[in-house]
Design a protein around this motif. Structure first.
Motif, PDB file in Angstrom:
ATOM      1  N   HIS A  22       0.878  -1.171   0.000  1.00 18.55           N
ATOM      2  CA  HIS A  22       0.000   0.000   0.000  1.00 18.55           C
ATOM      3  C   HIS A  22       0.909   1.214   0.000  1.00 18.55           C
ATOM      4  CE1 HIS A  22      -3.666   2.352   1.162  1.00 18.55           C
ATOM      5  NE2 HIS A  22      -2.708   3.189   1.545  1.00 18.55           N
ATOM      6  N   GLN A  23       0.714   2.118  -0.966  1.00 19.59           N
ATOM      7  CA  GLN A  23       1.636   3.245  -1.117  1.00 19.59           C
ATOM      8  C   GLN A  23       0.873   4.554  -1.275  1.00 19.59           C
ATOM      9  OE1 GLN A  23       4.332   3.890  -4.740  1.00 19.59           O
ATOM     10  NE2 GLN A  23       5.735   2.970  -3.253  1.00 19.59           N
ATOM     11  N   GLU A  24       1.342   5.577  -0.548  1.00 24.14           N
ATOM     12  CA  GLU A  24       0.784   6.919  -0.637  1.00 24.14           C
ATOM     13  C   GLU A  24       1.897   7.932  -0.400  1.00 24.14           C
ATOM     14  OE1 GLU A  24      -2.741   7.816   1.677  1.00 24.14           O
ATOM     15  OE2 GLU A  24      -3.257   5.689   1.823  1.00 24.14           O
ATOM     16  N   VAL A  30       9.674   5.951   3.125  1.00 25.42           N
ATOM     17  CA  VAL A  30       9.458   5.307   4.420  1.00 25.42           C
ATOM     18  C   VAL A  30       8.757   3.989   4.149  1.00 25.42           C
ATOM     19  CG1 VAL A  30       8.113   5.373   6.568  1.00 25.42           C
ATOM     20  CG2 VAL A  30       9.375   7.397   5.822  1.00 25.42           C
ATOM     21  N   ILE A  31       9.230   2.921   4.767  1.00 24.55           N
ATOM     22  CA  ILE A  31       8.635   1.589   4.625  1.00 24.55           C
ATOM     23  C   ILE A  31       8.106   1.157   5.984  1.00 24.55           C
ATOM     24  CG2 ILE A  31       9.091  -0.847   4.135  1.00 24.55           C
ATOM     25  CD1 ILE A  31      11.214   0.078   2.125  1.00 24.55           C
ATOM     26  N   ARG A  50      -0.429  10.364   8.532  1.00 23.67           N
ATOM     27  CA  ARG A  50       0.306  11.448   9.186  1.00 23.67           C
ATOM     28  C   ARG A  50       1.683  11.676   8.555  1.00 23.67           C
ATOM     29  NH1 ARG A  50      -1.512  12.538  14.710  1.00 23.67           N
ATOM     30  NH2 ARG A  50      -3.378  11.294  15.161  1.00 23.67           N
ATOM     31  N   LEU A  51       2.090  10.787   7.645  1.00 20.77           N
ATOM     32  CA  LEU A  51       3.431  10.841   7.075  1.00 20.77           C
ATOM     33  C   LEU A  51       3.458  11.264   5.615  1.00 20.77           C
ATOM     34  CD1 LEU A  51       4.682   7.451   8.555  1.00 20.77           C
ATOM     35  CD2 LEU A  51       5.359   9.732   9.345  1.00 20.77           C
ATOM     36  N   THR A  52       2.316  11.193   4.929  1.00 20.42           N
ATOM     37  CA  THR A  52       2.318  11.309   3.477  1.00 20.42           C
ATOM     38  C   THR A  52       2.595  12.717   2.960  1.00 20.42           C
ATOM     39  OG1 THR A  52      -0.102  11.488   3.551  1.00 20.42           O
ATOM     40  CG2 THR A  52       0.833   9.318   3.099  1.00 20.42           C
ATOM     41  N   SER A  53       2.493  13.722   3.805  1.00 18.53           N
ATOM     42  CA  SER A  53       2.831  15.077   3.355  1.00 18.53           C
ATOM     43  C   SER A  53       4.334  15.276   3.233  1.00 18.53           C
ATOM     44  CB  SER A  53       2.248  16.123   4.309  1.00 18.53           C
ATOM     45  OG  SER A  53       2.826  16.003   5.598  1.00 18.53           O
ATOM     46  N   VAL A 274       5.568   9.707  14.871  1.00 21.18           N
ATOM     47  CA  VAL A 274       5.862  10.538  13.702  1.00 21.18           C
ATOM     48  C   VAL A 274       7.141  11.346  13.924  1.00 21.18           C
ATOM     49  CG1 VAL A 274       5.054  12.514  12.349  1.00 21.18           C
ATOM     50  CG2 VAL A 274       3.488  10.638  12.883  1.00 21.18           C
ATOM     51  N   SER A 275       7.304  11.900  15.107  1.00 27.04           N
ATOM     52  CA  SER A 275       8.514  12.661  15.416  1.00 27.04           C
ATOM     53  C   SER A 275       9.757  11.786  15.308  1.00 27.04           C
ATOM     54  CB  SER A 275       8.419  13.273  16.810  1.00 27.04           C
ATOM     55  OG  SER A 275       7.414  14.259  16.873  1.00 27.04           O
ATOM     56  N   ALA A 276       9.664  10.535  15.771  1.00 25.62           N
ATOM     57  CA  ALA A 276      10.802   9.624  15.687  1.00 25.62           C
ATOM     58  C   ALA A 276      11.165   9.321  14.239  1.00 25.62           C
ATOM     59  CB  ALA A 276      10.489   8.329  16.444  1.00 25.62           C
TER      60      ALA A 276
END
Length: 290
Positions: A22-24, A30-31, A50-53, A274-276
């Motif tokens: 699944h990819q966005e 990031v994997i 939360r990561l895709t931006s 997310v910060s990590a």
């Protein structure tokens, strides 16, 4: 019904093995690697969005789980899983990536980093298994992983176990933290309760200790940035057994302890997870969005 949880991304053919991804998003790679018994939906529930931006995010179903085929019937080692997922990453044209693994996925991320260091720009472990532990995992794993259990007990569990027991299992995984509203419906319990999936999962988990012991002997080879997020109340992958001693072994590892949290930090404190991931990317020299 299983049909209610179809693949959400491409089904790759890797030497005859189906691998679901699944990819966005767009940006550095990031994997995401899910934990035992899970699938990509653990990440698509919240963390992935939360990561895709800032990143191109690819979540894989690990072998034997979700919509990815098993590699063999004996329980795939972390290294075997990393090998086929590396081929899938090449098929998708991924570059050096932050490998993010939860629980069992954490040790797959470490195996991937050991065997394919050019892929692993950085590693993030979310309550990940990292080191061998004392004792066994209990009679359920031993029985379900056996030939007899796989042939007779697992199909009975799959067919007749009340679904409320599966809900209770999810509650135990999150304990002492609450299960987020809507999580149980989203993650697809039916996918995890298929006989073949139960067999694959129990055999992977039951056979993990010798593989992780071999990995631990090689941890001196890990030179990439490693970020660990681990709850102090995690009773499934205890912090004293895994995260704390790991940071003593690997100088590039940094541990963020979450006081009083359990085994699902990316759901209970997704901001910290997310910060990590951003911090790992920055330490690896990958460009990230503000």
């Amino acid at each position: 019904m299983v049909e209610d949880y179809p693949p959400t991304g491409p089904l790759l053919d890797i030497d005859g093995i189906q691998v679901h991804a699944h990819q966005e998003g767009n940006g550095p790679d990031v994997i995401l690697l899910h934990g035992a018994g899970g699938n990509t939906r653990d990440f698509t529930f919240d963390l992935l969005g939360r990561l895709t931006s800032a990143f191109r995010v690819t979540a894989f179903d690990r072998p034997g789980l979700g919509h990815t085929d098993p590699l063999h019937p004996n329980g795939e080692s972390p290294a075997e899983q990393a090998n086929v997922l590396e081929a899938a990453a090449r098929e998708l044209g991924l570059g050096p990536a932050v490998l993010v693994g939860h629980s069992f996925g954490g040790c797959v991320a470490l195996a991937w980093g050991l065997d394919f260091p050019d892929r692993a720009a950085a590693i993030v472990s979310l309550a990940g298994a990292a080191l061998p532990w004392e004792g066994g995992l209990g009679p359920w794993y031993e029985l379900a992983a056996s030939d007899f259990g796989g042939a007779f007990i697992v199909p009975m569990i799959s067919a007749f176990a009340p679904r409320f027991l599966a809900h209770q299992t999810i509650e135990r995984i999150f304990d002492p933290d609450p299960v987020p509203e809507g999580y149980t419906d989203h993650v697809g319990i039916e996918l995890s309760l298929r006989p073949d999936t139960i067999r694959s999962n129990t055999r992977q988990v039951n056979g993990l200790k010798p593989h992780i012991r071999e990995m631990a002997a090689r941890y001196g080879e890990l030179h990439m940035p490693i970020e660990i997020v681990h709850g102090t109340a995690d009773e499934i992958v205890p912090i004293d057994v895994h995260a704390r001693p790991f940071v003593d072994l690997v100088p590039t590892a940094h541990l963020t302890e979450l006081e009083g949290l359990g085994h699902m930090p990316h759901h209970v404190r997704p901001d910290i997870a997310v910060s990590a991931i951003h911090r790992a990317a920055e330490r690896a020299g990958m460009r990230t969005a503000a």
